[in-house]
Write a protein that holds these residues in place. Sequence first.
Motif, short mmCIF file in Angstrom:
data_model
loop_
_atom_site.label_atom_id
_atom_site.label_comp_id
_atom_site.label_asym_id
_atom_site.label_seq_id
_atom_site.Cartn_x
_atom_site.Cartn_y
_atom_site.Cartn_z
N GLU A 187 0.84 -1.19 0.00
CA GLU A 187 0.00 0.00 0.00
C GLU A 187 0.88 1.24 0.00
O GLU A 187 1.00 1.92 1.00
CB GLU A 187 -0.93 0.01 1.23
N HIS A 201 -2.27 1.55 8.11
CA HIS A 201 -3.48 0.90 8.58
C HIS A 201 -3.09 -0.49 9.08
O HIS A 201 -2.38 -1.22 8.40
CB HIS A 201 -4.52 0.74 7.47
N SER A 202 -3.55 -0.87 10.26
CA SER A 202 -3.25 -2.20 10.79
C SER A 202 -4.44 -2.69 11.58
O SER A 202 -5.35 -1.93 11.92
CB SER A 202 -1.99 -2.18 11.66
N THR A 203 -4.44 -3.98 11.90
CA THR A 203 -5.52 -4.55 12.71
C THR A 203 -5.23 -4.31 14.18
O THR A 203 -4.07 -4.18 14.58
CB THR A 203 -5.66 -6.05 12.46
N TYR A 255 -5.35 3.31 12.81
CA TYR A 255 -4.84 4.21 11.79
C TYR A 255 -3.75 5.08 12.40
O TYR A 255 -3.95 5.67 13.47
CB TYR A 255 -5.97 5.09 11.25
N LYS A 266 -12.96 2.97 1.97
CA LYS A 266 -13.34 2.36 3.24
C LYS A 266 -12.31 2.65 4.32
O LYS A 266 -12.64 2.71 5.49
CB LYS A 266 -13.53 0.85 3.06
N GLN A 267 -11.04 2.77 3.94
CA GLN A 267 -10.00 3.00 4.93
C GLN A 267 -9.95 4.48 5.31
O GLN A 267 -10.29 5.36 4.53
CB GLN A 267 -8.64 2.56 4.39
N ALA A 268 -9.50 4.71 6.55
CA ALA A 268 -9.37 6.09 7.02
C ALA A 268 -8.36 6.85 6.16
O ALA A 268 -7.43 6.27 5.61
CB ALA A 268 -8.93 6.09 8.48
N ARG A 269 -8.56 8.14 6.05
CA ARG A 269 -7.66 9.00 5.30
C ARG A 269 -7.61 10.36 5.98
O ARG A 269 -8.38 10.63 6.89
CB ARG A 269 -8.13 9.15 3.85
N THR A 284 -9.57 -1.74 13.37
CA THR A 284 -8.29 -1.33 12.80
C THR A 284 -7.69 -0.17 13.59
O THR A 284 -8.36 0.47 14.40
CB THR A 284 -8.46 -0.89 11.33
N THR A 286 -12.80 8.83 9.24
CA THR A 286 -12.73 7.44 9.73
C THR A 286 -13.74 6.52 9.08
O THR A 286 -13.60 5.30 9.16
CB THR A 286 -12.97 7.41 11.25
N TYR A 287 -14.80 7.05 8.51
CA TYR A 287 -15.87 6.27 7.90
C TYR A 287 -16.61 5.40 8.91
O TYR A 287 -17.17 4.37 8.56
CB TYR A 287 -15.36 5.44 6.72
#
Length: 597
Positions: A200, A345-347, A298, A249-252, A296, A268-269
Motif C-alpha cells: 500500500e 493501517h493495521s488490525t 490508523y 473504506k479506509q481512514a484518510r 483497525t 474514519t468512515y
Amino acid sequence: MDRSKSERKAFNIIQFKKPNQKMSLLVPPKAASTTHSSTHSRPVLGPGYGLTGWIRFNRRSLDLSGTHGAILKVTPSQLATHNTEEDAWTVFQGKVYNITPYLKYHPGGVSELMKGAGKDCTEMFQQVHSYVQLERFLSKCFVGHLVQESFDSLAQPTKNSSVNKGHRKHLSVPALQQAFSAHTLAPPLQKSPISEDPDEPFQVTTISVDVSSGDKEFSSTATPDSGIDDEYQDSLPLSVEGVTSKSPKQARYQFYQDSRRAVITVFTYLEEVKPSNTIVDIADGCFHCTITLKETVYELKWKLNEGVTRTSVASEGMKIIITLQKKSDVMWPDPALSSDMTEKHSTIVSRVTSFRRATLTAQEEVSHDTKIFSFSLPPGSYMNIPTGHHVQLEALRNGKQVIRSYTPVRILNNAAEQFDMIHFMIKLYPDGEMSQILSRLVIGDSILISDPCGDFKTSLSNKKKVFMMSAGTGFTPMSGIIHDMFVKKSQDSTEGKLFFANKTERDILWKHQLESLQEKTDGRFQVVNVLSQADESWNGLSGRIDKEFLSSHLPDPNHLSLEETLICVCGMIQFTSSILEILVDLGYPDECIYAFT
C-alpha cells in the motif's frame, strides 16, 4: 444459602454467556471431582482449584511467566510454538501471557482455555468476558508484547537453545540475559517506528498556495480522492478544486495550516467516533497520531521542524479533527512531501503497545499509605483515557523492568479534563516493586506510560441510577464515573450512590472531597462509608458489604430499568467475587452489572 445454586448463578454473571459463545477464561470456582458431571456440560474442578484456588496460588507465586522478570517481544510464529498443555502462551490485546499455570484452575476446563493457546484469544475472550481486566488477573503470567514477524526481537531458537520448545519453563537468568539483553524493555514511542506497507504505497496529491490574506499564509494537503473538508474549506481564502471523493473504506487524512496552527482532519468512515479514540504523541521532534477504530488502527507520523505547544482533539460525525498550536508563527514544510511521512493501517490484534515518557509534576498524600502522582506528557501530546480504562506504568528497579497496571483518577473538584496530565491514586506497599520505585520519585523524574486499555464501553449518558461498590483503591475507576455523571453534568437528574468499604476511617480516600460533592449535588450523589475495623469514635456504618447490607440499600431488582441502571464493582478479587455472587443471588440482572477486575 445453597452453595451449588449460588455457584451456578455466579457462573452466569461472570461468564455473560450468550448463544454460540464457546470460550470461557474466567468463571467462579467449583469444588468437586475433576471428572465431568453427568448433568452439566461444564467440567467440575477438584478442591483447591477454580477462582479461589487461583487467587491463593497467585499470592504465593512471585513469577508465573517463566521469564524470570524479563519482558520479551514475541512474534506470531514464536507464539504458535507454545500450544501444548505443558507450554501454553496466548495473546490478549497485543500482550503475551503464559497460561500454563492457570490451565488446571480454569473453571471452564483445560480444553476451553487451550482454544486460545499459541494464538490471539482477544476476540474469543471479549465475547464472554468483555468487562474483565485480564492484565490484572494474569499479571504474574505476563511474558511480553506481540511484535511483527519482521521485528528482530529475539534470537531465533535452535535445537540447543535454552528457549527451544520444551525447555522454556526452565530458563536460567544468565541464558535470558544473553538471549534477550537488548530487547527486554518495552519500546518507548521512538523505538516503535511506523513502517510503510509495501503493498500500500503512500501517495498524495498536494495543493500549496501563497495568497494575500493579511500576513497569513495557508497551505493544504490531501490524500488522493479525498475531497476537501467543508468546514475548513470555508476558513481558507481560496477555493480548491479538482479533488474528488470516492469514499474509500479506509481512514484518510487532510492537512491544513496557517502561521499559527496546523489541522489534521481524519475521515474514519465510522458512524460515530470519539476523541478518546485518539492518541497524539510529540516526542523526539516527531508527530505520531494513533486512532483506534472498530477493528483497525490508523497511524500518521512525520518529523516536525519545531515544537508544538498544545494539541486539541475534537470529533464531528465521522471525523477526528486534530489541531496543533505551533510554537512559532511560521509555515511548516508540507508533511506529505517529507521522506519521513508515514501512513499506516493495521488490525487491532497486531498493534504493538506503545509507551511514552511522562514527567512527575506533583505528588500529594491522600492517606497514610496512598498518594496521588501527577504526570505530565511531553508538550503537545494528547491522551484522552476513556472512563474505566487503565494504563501500564513501566520503570526499572535494580536493572529489572517492572510493569504494573493502574486506573487514573479524575479530580472531583474540577469539571475540566486535562489530556496532557494523568493522575494516579496509588497505594504504596512496603514490599511492592513499583511502590518502591514510585516512593523514590522526585519532581522532574520520569516514567513510561502505555496506551490506554480496557473494555468498559457502557454509555453513561442514558443512565439515571448508578450504584458503585468499591473497596480501597478500587475507588479509582469509580472516580471517572462520578466525574462524568455528577461533576461534568452538575445539573443532571441522575442519582448515584458509592458504597465505600475500608478498614478504618484513616483509610477512606478523598473523604472530604466526596462529602463536598454530596453537598454540591443536593444529595443526588451520596457516599456511604462502611468500616470493617471501626473504632469507638466512628459514627458511620460498621461491618462489611454483605447480602443483608445490599438487600437493604439497593432498589428492588424486579423494578429496575435495565437501560437506565448501572451497578459497578471494584476491589480485590475476593471482594469483587463476593459482591457479584450476592448480586446474582439477590436477582439483579447481568445486563446492568459491570465488574472492574
